[in-house]
Design a protein around this motif. Structure first.
Motif, PDB file in Angstrom:
ATOM      1  N   ILE A 160       0.838  -1.196   0.000  1.00 23.03           N
ATOM      2  CA  ILE A 160       0.000   0.000   0.000  1.00 23.03           C
ATOM      3  C   ILE A 160       0.875   1.249   0.000  1.00 23.03           C
ATOM      4  O   ILE A 160       0.631   2.214  -0.721  1.00 23.03           O
ATOM      5  N   GLN A 161       1.921   1.228   0.817  1.00 28.90           N
ATOM      6  CA  GLN A 161       2.829   2.370   0.881  1.00 28.90           C
ATOM      7  C   GLN A 161       3.595   2.531  -0.425  1.00 28.90           C
ATOM      8  O   GLN A 161       3.823   3.651  -0.895  1.00 28.90           O
ATOM      9  N   SER A 164       1.226   4.197  -2.932  1.00 35.84           N
ATOM     10  CA  SER A 164       1.107   5.638  -2.706  1.00 35.84           C
ATOM     11  C   SER A 164       2.367   6.366  -3.155  1.00 35.84           C
ATOM     12  O   SER A 164       2.301   7.445  -3.769  1.00 35.84           O
ATOM     13  N   GLU A 211      -7.642  -3.837   2.085  1.00 34.69           N
ATOM     14  CA  GLU A 211      -7.443  -2.389   2.022  1.00 34.69           C
ATOM     15  C   GLU A 211      -8.081  -1.773   0.769  1.00 34.69           C
ATOM     16  O   GLU A 211      -7.512  -0.882   0.138  1.00 34.69           O
ATOM     17  N   GLU A 213     -10.701   0.165   0.423  1.00 31.55           N
ATOM     18  CA  GLU A 213     -11.070   1.576   0.573  1.00 31.55           C
ATOM     19  C   GLU A 213      -9.843   2.474   0.457  1.00 31.55           C
ATOM     20  O   GLU A 213      -9.885   3.526  -0.189  1.00 31.55           O
ATOM     21  N   LEU A 214      -8.734   2.053   1.068  1.00 32.46           N
ATOM     22  CA  LEU A 214      -7.512   2.846   0.995  1.00 32.46           C
ATOM     23  C   LEU A 214      -6.956   2.870  -0.422  1.00 32.46           C
ATOM     24  O   LEU A 214      -6.503   3.913  -0.915  1.00 32.46           O
ATOM     25  N   GLU A 216      -8.695   2.527  -3.173  1.00 39.08           N
ATOM     26  CA  GLU A 216      -9.592   3.368  -3.971  1.00 39.08           C
ATOM     27  C   GLU A 216      -9.304   4.849  -3.745  1.00 39.08           C
ATOM     28  O   GLU A 216      -9.324   5.646  -4.685  1.00 39.08           O
ATOM     29  N   GLU A 217      -8.979   5.210  -2.509  1.00 44.93           N
ATOM     30  CA  GLU A 217      -8.640   6.607  -2.215  1.00 44.93           C
ATOM     31  C   GLU A 217      -7.355   7.020  -2.921  1.00 44.93           C
ATOM     32  O   GLU A 217      -7.256   8.133  -3.462  1.00 44.93           O
ATOM     33  N   ILE A 218      -6.360   6.139  -2.947  1.00 44.28           N
ATOM     34  CA  ILE A 218      -5.094   6.451  -3.615  1.00 44.28           C
ATOM     35  C   ILE A 218      -5.300   6.610  -5.121  1.00 44.28           C
ATOM     36  O   ILE A 218      -4.792   7.553  -5.743  1.00 44.28           O
TER      37      ILE A 218
END
Length: 390
Positions: A160-161, A164, A211, A213-214, A216-218
């Motif tokens: 995830i990191q 981003s 993850e 939702e996270l 999708e936000e990114i």
């Protein structure tokens, strides 16, 4: 009475021999001899006086000078990094090969048969890209005078990191081509690595179903930021002494980034949704804008770039998306309705420019042909599909 006899006195030779026989004197002589042997010879002392040194001494003097120069160089690099003036000078050199990432970016053609939505990133390129992205992130935070303690908390295994970080890197690349008004020699290579890395990471993350939702936000943030770069106007692009700056080449480069990112259904459908909504917003602005306004030509050009991007994505990937196991029917129907709304909004502008309606009708017609099987399979509301055929 006879005088008392004196005791016999020792002779000097006998006294000296008795002192030599003493253990303390022997030890002192031995230490003196050892110390004498350790003293430099007269030739070495003369050479030192003449300004020359023995080979070991020269070696260590040279090592000390090299270490001093290295420390000074590192201090200078640290100062330049903190001042934020290194720019591309600190970027690692690239092999002298030409990247074909942007070749044929304006051609309307289906993707190659070997594509299949699969993205593989070589491990060497993956590690190299991560090092470059982390360095860019560190420089960006230093330029903004933010605390850098959190930089040490980067986890190379956190996908995830990494996602981003790679999206931020891609947006920074697009900022660079707008700042220079042209793409540098490394832009194609770095953007190619960034896009492939993002698609590969996203596929792994979505397959694990975590993850969401996270993620999708990114992705929404990436689409929004790149949209601002592609739909630039003079206030954002800047002007020069000779007048407004032409950013058309940079805009088409960002459009091509969108087209490549759209290979993944999760990104592609969100791109079409954002672009179609932007078309409706721009059409409302054009309706109220004075045709002689300085920003009118740029908004006019942005309209065609956005309509063309939707046509590219539908032509290239619609069949692939419909076959995807994780196909999102909800967002699919949402962006189809958004395209229908954009067509309705552009019809109001037909008196200003009839080409808007011609191009959007071509997009709607292609979309109707591509989604006809999906409508019969229940992936699209038949009422929405009937509106596409109108």
């Amino acid at each position: 009475m006879a005088p008392a006899s004196r005791p016999p006195t020792a002779t000097p030779l006998a006294a000296s021999s008795s002192r030599i026989d003493s253990p303390s004197l022997k030890a002192a002589l031995a230490m003196a001899l050892i110390h004498y042997k350790r003293l430099p010879s007269t030739t070495a002392a003369a050479a030192a006086a003449a300004g020359t040194s023995s080979p070991p001494l020269i070696h260590w003097k040279r090592k000390a000078k090299e270490r001093k120069r290295e420390i000074l160089r590192l201090r200078e690099e640290l100062k330049l990094l903190q001042d934020g003036v290194r720019g591309e000078a600190m970027e690692p050199p690239l092999a002298s090969c030409r990247c074909h990432f942007f070749d044929g970016c304006s051609d309307l053609q289906p993707p190659p048969p070997t594509g299949g939505g699969e993205h593989w990133v070589d491990e060497v390129l993956r590690r190299r890209f991560l090092r470059l992205a982390r360095w860019k992130e560190k420089r960006r935070r230093l330029d903004r005078s933010l605390p850098v303690t959190s930089l040490m908390e980067f986890n190379s295994e956190d996908e995830i990191q990494q996602l981003s970080l790679s999206t931020d890197f891609l947006v920074e690349l697009s900022d660079g081509i707008f700042a220079k008004k042209e793409s540098c020699s490394t832009f194609a290579t770095f953007s190619h690595q960034a896009v492939d890395f993002i698609l590969s990471l996203l596929k792994n993350i979505l397959s694990s179903k975590r993850e969401n939702e996270l993620v999708e936000e990114i992705i929404d943030g990436l689409v929004t930021r790149l949209m601002k770069r592609m739909c630039t106007i003079p206030e954002n692009a800047g002007t020069s002494d000779s007048g407004p700056v032409d950013c058309s080449d940079a805009q088409f480069n960002v459009q091509h980034l969108f087209r490549k990112l759209g290979n993944e259904e999760f990104i592609g459908q969100r791109i079409i949704l954002a672009v179609s909504q932007k078309i409706s917003n721009v059409s409302e602005s054009l309706l109220l804008l004075d045709p002689f306004d300085d920003s009118f030509p740029d908004m006019h050009g942005n309209m065609f770039i956005m309509i063309q991007l939707i046509e590219f994505l539908i032509s290239d990937y619609m069949k692939i998306w419909l076959c995807c196991e994780q196909f999102d029917k909800k967002i699919f129907e949402e962006w189809v309705r958004s395209i229908l709304k954009a067509r309705k909004d552009l019809e109001v502008l037909e008196n200003i420019n009839g080409l808007y309606v011609v191009y959007i009708e071509r997009v709607v017609g292609r979309l109707a042909r591509e989604v006809a099987p999906a409508a019969h399979q229940g992936k699209l509301d038949l009422d929405v599909f009937s509106k596409l055929l109108c």
